[in-house]
Write a protein that holds these residues in place. Structure first.
Motif, PDB file in Angstrom:
ATOM      1  N   TYR A 160       0.850  -1.186   0.000  1.00  0.00           N
ATOM      2  CA  TYR A 160       0.000   0.000   0.000  1.00  0.00           C
ATOM      3  C   TYR A 160       0.884   1.233   0.000  1.00  0.00           C
ATOM      4  O   TYR A 160       1.939   1.251   0.615  1.00  0.00           O
ATOM      5  CB  TYR A 160      -0.910   0.015   1.239  1.00  0.00           C
ATOM      6  CG  TYR A 160      -1.888  -1.119   1.257  1.00  0.00           C
ATOM      7  CD1 TYR A 160      -3.061  -1.049   0.519  1.00  0.00           C
ATOM      8  CD2 TYR A 160      -1.637  -2.266   1.985  1.00  0.00           C
ATOM      9  CE1 TYR A 160      -3.962  -2.096   0.517  1.00  0.00           C
ATOM     10  CE2 TYR A 160      -2.531  -3.320   1.992  1.00  0.00           C
ATOM     11  CZ  TYR A 160      -3.689  -3.231   1.260  1.00  0.00           C
ATOM     12  OH  TYR A 160      -4.581  -4.257   1.255  1.00  0.00           O
ATOM     13  N   GLY A 161       0.450   2.249  -0.681  1.00  0.00           N
ATOM     14  CA  GLY A 161       1.217   3.485  -0.750  1.00  0.00           C
ATOM     15  C   GLY A 161       0.400   4.659  -0.254  1.00  0.00           C
ATOM     16  O   GLY A 161      -0.801   4.569  -0.044  1.00  0.00           O
ATOM     17  N   LEU A 162       1.067   5.753  -0.089  1.00  0.00           N
ATOM     18  CA  LEU A 162       0.429   6.969   0.371  1.00  0.00           C
ATOM     19  C   LEU A 162       0.874   8.086  -0.555  1.00  0.00           C
ATOM     20  O   LEU A 162       2.067   8.290  -0.769  1.00  0.00           O
ATOM     21  CB  LEU A 162       0.855   7.271   1.809  1.00  0.00           C
ATOM     22  CG  LEU A 162       0.336   8.545   2.434  1.00  0.00           C
ATOM     23  CD1 LEU A 162      -1.182   8.476   2.598  1.00  0.00           C
ATOM     24  CD2 LEU A 162       0.979   8.761   3.786  1.00  0.00           C
ATOM     25  N   LYS A 163      -0.073   8.783  -1.130  1.00  0.00           N
ATOM     26  CA  LYS A 163       0.246   9.908  -1.999  1.00  0.00           C
ATOM     27  C   LYS A 163      -0.026  11.197  -1.242  1.00  0.00           C
ATOM     28  O   LYS A 163      -1.087  11.364  -0.642  1.00  0.00           O
ATOM     29  CB  LYS A 163      -0.595   9.883  -3.269  1.00  0.00           C
ATOM     30  CG  LYS A 163      -0.237   8.772  -4.211  1.00  0.00           C
ATOM     31  CD  LYS A 163      -1.043   8.885  -5.487  1.00  0.00           C
ATOM     32  CE  LYS A 163      -0.678   7.778  -6.450  1.00  0.00           C
ATOM     33  NZ  LYS A 163      -1.414   7.902  -7.706  1.00  0.00           N
ATOM     34  N   LEU A 164       0.938  12.066  -1.283  1.00  0.00           N
ATOM     35  CA  LEU A 164       0.803  13.365  -0.638  1.00  0.00           C
ATOM     36  C   LEU A 164       0.982  14.453  -1.683  1.00  0.00           C
ATOM     37  O   LEU A 164       1.730  14.297  -2.635  1.00  0.00           O
ATOM     38  CB  LEU A 164       1.852  13.530   0.460  1.00  0.00           C
ATOM     39  CG  LEU A 164       1.816  12.518   1.592  1.00  0.00           C
ATOM     40  CD1 LEU A 164       2.998  12.708   2.500  1.00  0.00           C
ATOM     41  CD2 LEU A 164       0.533  12.649   2.372  1.00  0.00           C
ATOM     42  N   ARG A 165       0.335  15.557  -1.474  1.00  0.00           N
ATOM     43  CA  ARG A 165       0.482  16.688  -2.377  1.00  0.00           C
ATOM     44  C   ARG A 165       1.045  17.855  -1.578  1.00  0.00           C
ATOM     45  O   ARG A 165       0.458  18.286  -0.588  1.00  0.00           O
ATOM     46  CB  ARG A 165      -0.862  17.065  -2.974  1.00  0.00           C
ATOM     47  CG  ARG A 165      -0.756  18.180  -3.965  1.00  0.00           C
ATOM     48  CD  ARG A 165      -2.084  18.418  -4.628  1.00  0.00           C
ATOM     49  NE  ARG A 165      -1.947  19.550  -5.540  1.00  0.00           N
ATOM     50  CZ  ARG A 165      -2.953  20.096  -6.156  1.00  0.00           C
ATOM     51  NH1 ARG A 165      -4.165  19.624  -5.984  1.00  0.00           N
ATOM     52  NH2 ARG A 165      -2.774  21.108  -6.967  1.00  0.00           N
ATOM     53  N   ALA A 166       2.204  18.329  -2.000  1.00  0.00           N
ATOM     54  CA  ALA A 166       2.832  19.459  -1.327  1.00  0.00           C
ATOM     55  C   ALA A 166       2.307  20.751  -1.941  1.00  0.00           C
ATOM     56  O   ALA A 166       2.194  20.877  -3.155  1.00  0.00           O
ATOM     57  CB  ALA A 166       4.339  19.380  -1.471  1.00  0.00           C
ATOM     58  N   MET A 167       1.985  21.700  -1.099  1.00  0.00           N
ATOM     59  CA  MET A 167       1.509  22.994  -1.564  1.00  0.00           C
ATOM     60  C   MET A 167       2.365  24.079  -0.904  1.00  0.00           C
ATOM     61  O   MET A 167       1.920  24.755   0.022  1.00  0.00           O
ATOM     62  CB  MET A 167       0.034  23.160  -1.243  1.00  0.00           C
ATOM     63  CG  MET A 167      -0.826  22.080  -1.900  1.00  0.00           C
ATOM     64  SD  MET A 167      -2.565  22.259  -1.609  1.00  0.00           S
ATOM     65  CE  MET A 167      -2.941  23.598  -2.711  1.00  0.00           C
ATOM     66  N   PRO A 168       3.609  24.235  -1.398  1.00  0.00           N
ATOM     67  CA  PRO A 168       4.512  25.197  -0.777  1.00  0.00           C
ATOM     68  C   PRO A 168       4.141  26.644  -1.101  1.00  0.00           C
ATOM     69  O   PRO A 168       3.549  26.930  -2.142  1.00  0.00           O
ATOM     70  CB  PRO A 168       5.867  24.848  -1.382  1.00  0.00           C
ATOM     71  CG  PRO A 168       5.539  24.225  -2.694  1.00  0.00           C
ATOM     72  CD  PRO A 168       4.227  23.535  -2.497  1.00  0.00           C
ATOM     73  N   VAL A 169       4.515  27.532  -0.195  1.00  0.00           N
ATOM     74  CA  VAL A 169       4.344  28.959  -0.450  1.00  0.00           C
ATOM     75  C   VAL A 169       5.482  29.400  -1.365  1.00  0.00           C
ATOM     76  O   VAL A 169       6.427  28.661  -1.613  1.00  0.00           O
ATOM     77  CB  VAL A 169       4.310  29.771   0.866  1.00  0.00           C
ATOM     78  CG1 VAL A 169       3.115  29.379   1.709  1.00  0.00           C
ATOM     79  CG2 VAL A 169       5.586  29.600   1.640  1.00  0.00           C
ATOM     80  N   SER A 170       5.439  30.618  -1.862  1.00  0.00           N
ATOM     81  CA  SER A 170       6.408  31.064  -2.873  1.00  0.00           C
ATOM     82  C   SER A 170       7.855  30.999  -2.376  1.00  0.00           C
ATOM     83  O   SER A 170       8.750  30.637  -3.141  1.00  0.00           O
ATOM     84  CB  SER A 170       6.074  32.469  -3.350  1.00  0.00           C
ATOM     85  OG  SER A 170       6.090  33.363  -2.262  1.00  0.00           O
ATOM     86  N   ALA A 171       8.106  31.334  -1.122  1.00  0.00           N
ATOM     87  CA  ALA A 171       9.480  31.265  -0.594  1.00  0.00           C
ATOM     88  C   ALA A 171       9.972  29.818  -0.586  1.00  0.00           C
ATOM     89  O   ALA A 171      11.137  29.539  -0.907  1.00  0.00           O
ATOM     90  CB  ALA A 171       9.535  31.848   0.809  1.00  0.00           C
ATOM     91  N   GLN A 172       9.090  28.882  -0.247  1.00  0.00           N
ATOM     92  CA  GLN A 172       9.457  27.471  -0.242  1.00  0.00           C
ATOM     93  C   GLN A 172       9.675  26.961  -1.658  1.00  0.00           C
ATOM     94  O   GLN A 172      10.579  26.164  -1.903  1.00  0.00           O
ATOM     95  CB  GLN A 172       8.367  26.646   0.443  1.00  0.00           C
ATOM     96  CG  GLN A 172       8.268  26.900   1.933  1.00  0.00           C
ATOM     97  CD  GLN A 172       7.045  26.253   2.541  1.00  0.00           C
ATOM     98  OE1 GLN A 172       5.980  26.180   1.922  1.00  0.00           O
ATOM     99  NE2 GLN A 172       7.180  25.794   3.780  1.00  0.00           N
TER     100      GLN A 172
END
Length: 72
Positions: free
Chosen positions: A24-36
């Motif tokens: 089983y896997g886990l998918k994550l979505r990163a939503m960084p701010v502009s500095a990141q």
């Protein structure tokens, strides 16, 4: 060093016991701010440069001596 078994190989062995291996896997979505985002771009750019630099060094060394450089 022992070779790791593939999922298919493990499932063949487990089938004798009427078991099955599930991955089983886990998918994550990163939503960084502009500095990141900027920091991520710089980090990946540095990693890309380093990889390409040492790849070129390895290729040049191989062309010159016929031997590849070790990871160390």
């Amino acid at each position: 060093m022992a070779k790791r078994k593939t999922i298919k190989e493990c499932n063949k062995e487990l089938a004798l016991q009427v078991l099955k291996l599930h991955i089983y896997g886990l998918k994550l979505r990163a939503m960084p701010v502009s500095a990141q985002k900027e920091k991520i771009k710089k980090t990946l750019g540095c990693a890309r440069f380093t990889k390409n630099f040492y790849l070129a060094e390895r290729m040049e060394g191989y062309r010159g001596t016929g031997e590849t450089l070790s990871v160390a």
